[in-house]
Design a protein around this motif. Structure first.
Motif, PDB file in Angstrom:
ATOM      1  N   ARG A  37      11.667 -12.569   6.998  1.00  0.00           N
ATOM      2  CA  ARG A  37      10.842 -11.633   6.229  1.00  0.00           C
ATOM      3  C   ARG A  37      11.673 -10.438   5.742  1.00  0.00           C
ATOM      4  NH1 ARG A  37       5.551  -9.584   5.718  1.00  0.00           N
ATOM      5  NH2 ARG A  37       4.624 -11.174   7.053  1.00  0.00           N
ATOM      6  N   ARG A  83      12.414  -9.083   2.049  1.00  0.00           N
ATOM      7  CA  ARG A  83      11.938  -7.745   1.698  1.00  0.00           C
ATOM      8  C   ARG A  83      13.018  -6.891   1.029  1.00  0.00           C
ATOM      9  NH1 ARG A  83      11.474  -3.595   0.214  1.00  0.00           N
ATOM     10  NH2 ARG A  83      10.191  -1.810   0.853  1.00  0.00           N
ATOM     11  N   ARG A  95       7.042  -5.624  -1.186  1.00  0.00           N
ATOM     12  CA  ARG A  95       6.320  -6.108  -0.009  1.00  0.00           C
ATOM     13  C   ARG A  95       6.378  -7.630   0.033  1.00  0.00           C
ATOM     14  NH1 ARG A  95       0.712  -6.960   1.076  1.00  0.00           N
ATOM     15  NH2 ARG A  95       0.222  -6.373  -1.076  1.00  0.00           N
ATOM     16  N   HIS A 126       4.257 -10.862   1.756  1.00  0.00           N
ATOM     17  CA  HIS A 126       3.090 -11.269   2.541  1.00  0.00           C
ATOM     18  C   HIS A 126       2.871 -12.774   2.361  1.00  0.00           C
ATOM     19  CE1 HIS A 126      -0.065 -11.716  -0.692  1.00  0.00           C
ATOM     20  NE2 HIS A 126       0.827 -10.992  -1.350  1.00  0.00           N
TER      21      HIS A 126
END
Length: 313
Positions: A234, A238, A245, A247
């Motif tokens: 992640r 990022r 962001r 997600h």
């Protein structure tokens, strides 16, 4: 809200997966392993009844699970090489996960049979031909040791192959234990050592199987593969240029060697293009071995929370 959607490599032929499945060269190893273990199994059963050794009969039962396990692992490896279809769009790659999980369960069943028989014989030990038992088990060391060696080079990159290797290598060690017990019985007449050795065999089988069962169970539940760090993946997404962001990030095993990733990248300035996607996909492939990634680009005007988003722990 604008969206961009891209598959790694832009088409299926362009995927460069982090690991390869067991190649066809392992087919010969599977065939040799099954053949040798079948021959040894028959000889061990005959010798077990002839000598009255429950250790040999228990090991023969376990070697039968070897044959079944090798056949299942081979079947999974062969199916994994079949191409995808309109119905099975990922192909049959997950068959390697099912094979490894089934092997773990087969081993556990064999374990129960070994323990039951050993406990019964421990309560009422029977006289044995210790030297003959040791001789038969010596053959087992050679058979299982050689077969394990055939799978040694593939054990690091494929849980399915590693399961076969650990199983066979463990059996070679177990056979060494039976040799020692047979020689001690031959010299001392301590027949209780035979069922006790069977219980030790059961302990070794359980120890080497429980870890494999846990890992393959996680794979069957589509958990993040153990060699991947979810938070690290992640973070690497990022910090890509323009990403505000990340997600809806999901990582799961497609097979025992290949991982799949999907993620939504919020890029308010709208800078994401084909070059950005290629760079992101190359990063995932090179740093994490993830060769099949689907990235969706969003502008972030209308947040749409994902129901499957992992909760913070």
């Amino acid at each position: 809200m604008g969206h961009g959607h891209a598959h790694h490599g832009h088409d299926h032929a362009g995927h460069a997966h982090g690991h390869a499945h067991a190649p066809a060269s392992f087919d010969r190893a599977f065939a040799i392993g099954i053949g040798l273990n079948m021959l040894y199994l028959v000889g061990e059963v005959v010798a077990g009844f002839w000598t009255g050794s429950v250790a040999l009969l228990a090991d023969a039962g376990h070697n039968f699970s070897d044959v079944v396990g090798l056949a299942i692992a081979w079947g999974g490896a062969v199916l994994a090489r079949r191409p995808a279809t309109k119905r099975f769009t990922y192909g049959f790659k997950s068959s390697t996960i099912l094979a490894a999980l089934t092997n773990s369960l087969v081993l556990m069943v064999a374990l129960g049979a070994v323990v039951l028989e050993a406990v019964q014989r421990l309560a009422a030990p029977e006289p044995l031909m210790g030297l003959e038992v040791a001789a038969v088990a010596t053959v087992g060391i050679a058979v299982n040791g050689f077969t394990a060696w055939l799978f040694a080079r593939g054990r690091h990159g494929d849980v399915n192959i590693r399961g076969a290797f650990l199983h066979l290598a463990g059996d070679a060690a177990v056979s060494a234990g039976v040799v020692v017990a047979g020689l001690v019985i031959w010299r001392t007449g301590a027949n209780w050592l035979d069922p006790l050795t069977s219980l030790v065999i059961a302990g070794i089988i359980f120890w080497q199987t429980v870890g494999l069962l846990r890992e393959t169970g996680e794979m069957a539940l589509q958990a993040v593969p153990r060699d991947l760090d979810y938070d690290k993946v992640r973070m690497n997404l990022r910090v890509l240029p323009g990403v505000a962001r990340v997600h809806d990030l999901h990582i799961w095993p497609m097979s025992t060697t290949e991982s799949v990733l999907t993620a939504h990248l919020v890029m308010p300035d709208g800078t994401g293009d084909d070059a950005f996607l290629r760079a992101a996909e190359a990063m995932l492939r090179e740093r994490f071995g993830i060769g099949h990634a689907t990235l969706q680009l969003e502008r972030g005007e209308e947040p749409d929370p994902c129901q499957l988003e992992p909760r913070e722990r």
